[in-house]
Design an enzyme around this catalytic site. Sequence first.
Site, PDB file in Angstrom:
ATOM      1  N   ASN A   1      -1.760   0.020   7.489  1.00 40.82           N
ATOM      2  CA  ASN A   1      -1.312  -1.408   7.643  1.00 40.82           C
ATOM      3  C   ASN A   1      -0.402  -1.940   6.433  1.00 40.82           C
ATOM      4  OD1 ASN A   1      -3.485  -2.030   5.862  1.00 40.82           O
ATOM      5  ND2 ASN A   1      -4.398  -3.420   7.146  1.00 40.82           N
TER       6      ASN A   1
ATOM      7  N   GLU B   1      -8.950 -10.021  -8.340  1.00 42.80           N
ATOM      8  CA  GLU B   1      -8.198  -9.134  -8.168  1.00 42.80           C
ATOM      9  C   GLU B   1      -7.146  -8.969  -9.081  1.00 42.80           C
ATOM     10  OE1 GLU B   1      -7.307  -9.159  -3.996  1.00 42.80           O
ATOM     11  OE2 GLU B   1      -9.353  -8.567  -3.610  1.00 42.80           O
TER      12      GLU B   1
ATOM     13  N   HIS C   1      -1.705  -5.396   1.540  1.00 39.51           N
ATOM     14  CA  HIS C   1      -3.031  -6.001   1.196  1.00 39.51           C
ATOM     15  C   HIS C   1      -2.965  -7.560   0.671  1.00 39.51           C
ATOM     16  CE1 HIS C   1      -6.885  -6.980  -0.846  1.00 39.51           C
ATOM     17  NE2 HIS C   1      -6.326  -7.134  -1.814  1.00 39.51           N
TER      18      HIS C   1
ATOM     19  N   LYS D   1       0.635  -1.188  -0.083  1.00 36.35           N
ATOM     20  CA  LYS D   1      -0.093   0.100  -0.013  1.00 36.35           C
ATOM     21  C   LYS D   1       0.870   1.134  -0.030  1.00 36.35           C
ATOM     22  CE  LYS D   1      -3.972  -2.041   2.246  1.00 36.35           C
ATOM     23  NZ  LYS D   1      -4.779  -2.174   3.566  1.00 36.35           N
TER      24      LYS D   1
ATOM     25  N   TYR E   1     -12.167  -2.490  -3.491  1.00 38.82           N
ATOM     26  CA  TYR E   1     -12.691  -2.577  -2.237  1.00 38.82           C
ATOM     27  C   TYR E   1     -14.248  -2.322  -2.183  1.00 38.82           C
ATOM     28  CZ  TYR E   1      -8.326  -2.471   0.336  1.00 38.82           C
ATOM     29  OH  TYR E   1      -7.036  -2.759   0.850  1.00 38.82           O
TER      30      TYR E   1
HETATM   31  P1  DAT Z   1      -7.657  -7.094   5.011  1.00 39.49           P
HETATM   32  O1  DAT Z   1      -6.844  -5.698   4.370  1.00 39.49           O
HETATM   33  O2  DAT Z   1      -6.925  -7.788   6.179  1.00 39.49           O
HETATM   34  O3  DAT Z   1      -8.087  -7.609   4.113  1.00 39.49           O
HETATM   35  P2  DAT Z   1     -10.286  -5.936   5.036  1.00 39.49           P
HETATM   36  O4  DAT Z   1     -10.567  -6.667   3.768  1.00 39.49           O
HETATM   37  O5  DAT Z   1     -11.407  -6.198   6.196  1.00 39.49           O
HETATM   38  O6  DAT Z   1      -8.976  -6.189   5.723  1.00 39.49           O
HETATM   39  O7  DAT Z   1     -10.473  -4.258   4.993  1.00 39.49           O
HETATM   40  C1  DAT Z   1      -9.710  -3.690   4.090  1.00 39.49           C
HETATM   41  C2  DAT Z   1      -8.870  -2.449   4.644  1.00 39.49           C
HETATM   42  O8  DAT Z   1      -9.716  -1.507   5.168  1.00 39.49           O
HETATM   43  C3  DAT Z   1      -8.047  -2.777   5.798  1.00 39.49           C
HETATM   44  O9  DAT Z   1      -6.594  -3.363   5.484  1.00 39.49           O
HETATM   45  C4  DAT Z   1      -7.702  -1.577   6.492  1.00 39.49           C
HETATM   46  C5  DAT Z   1      -9.182  -0.907   6.480  1.00 39.49           C
HETATM   47  N1  DAT Z   1      -9.972  -1.236   7.505  1.00 39.49           N
HETATM   48  C6  DAT Z   1     -10.535  -2.425   7.879  1.00 39.49           C
HETATM   49  N2  DAT Z   1     -11.202  -2.608   8.937  1.00 39.49           N
HETATM   50  C7  DAT Z   1     -11.250  -1.117   9.488  1.00 39.49           C
HETATM   51  C8  DAT Z   1     -11.655  -0.458  10.502  1.00 39.49           C
HETATM   52  N3  DAT Z   1     -12.594  -1.069  11.541  1.00 39.49           N
HETATM   53  N4  DAT Z   1     -11.143   0.778  10.512  1.00 39.49           N
HETATM   54  C9  DAT Z   1     -10.567   1.329   9.731  1.00 39.49           C
HETATM   55  N5  DAT Z   1      -9.792   0.899   8.542  1.00 39.49           N
HETATM   56  C10 DAT Z   1     -10.189  -0.428   8.672  1.00 39.49           C
HETATM   57 MG    MG Z   2      -9.609  -7.791   2.435  1.00 42.69          MG
END
Ligand code: DAT
Ligand code: MG
Length: 143
Positions: free
Chosen positions: A106, A120, A109, A3, A43
């Site tokens: 974080n 994707e 991805h 990212k 997303y």
């Molecule tokens: P991942 O990246 O582990 O697949 P995800 O698909 O649930 O997680 O969410 C995509 C991204 O969105 C994640 O990397 C960071 C952000 N995100 C997820 N949950 C969040 C939250 N509760 N508050 C803020 N950002 C969040």
């Molecule tokens: Mg995800």
Amino acid sequence: MVKPDGVQRGLVGEIIGRFEKRGYKLVGLKMCAPGQQHLEQHYEDLKEKSFFPGLIKYMNSGPVVGMVWEGLDAVKTGRSILGATNPLQSAPGTIRGDFALAVGRNVCHGSDTVENAQKEINLWFGKEGVTKWAHHSDAWVHE
Ligand code: DAT
Ligand code: MG
């Protein structure tokens, strides 16, 4: 995918190296800044979440590096190499557990299912973006 924060913090080589050293084969690699619409599509399953606008703004704040890795259980093990979504819960030794603190920064991805990985790859790389090649170490990595 690395990212924007991972790119800015100079973690591209570190992240590629972790997958490479584990034994995965790199079959796609690309730096790009695809813009808001593309990121919203990536997303799209999260579009109702309150953090969605902030997530898109962050993802659109600089270039990202996408990659496609091939090997045994690549999606599931790839996710474990990344660590838990919230870095405060990511184990040390994972990418997020070693390099991140905030869920909204974080660093990386990873696709969460094989089906989503396929989607994707199509979205980011298209058909010509993935290269088939024979890894000379394959027999030393896979039984
Ligand atoms: P991942 O990246 O582990 O697949 P995800 O698909 O649930 O997680 O969410 C995509 C991204 O969105 C994640 O990397 C960071 C952000 N995100 C997820 N949950 C969040 C939250 N509760 N508050 C803020 N950002 C969040
Ligand atoms: Mg995800």
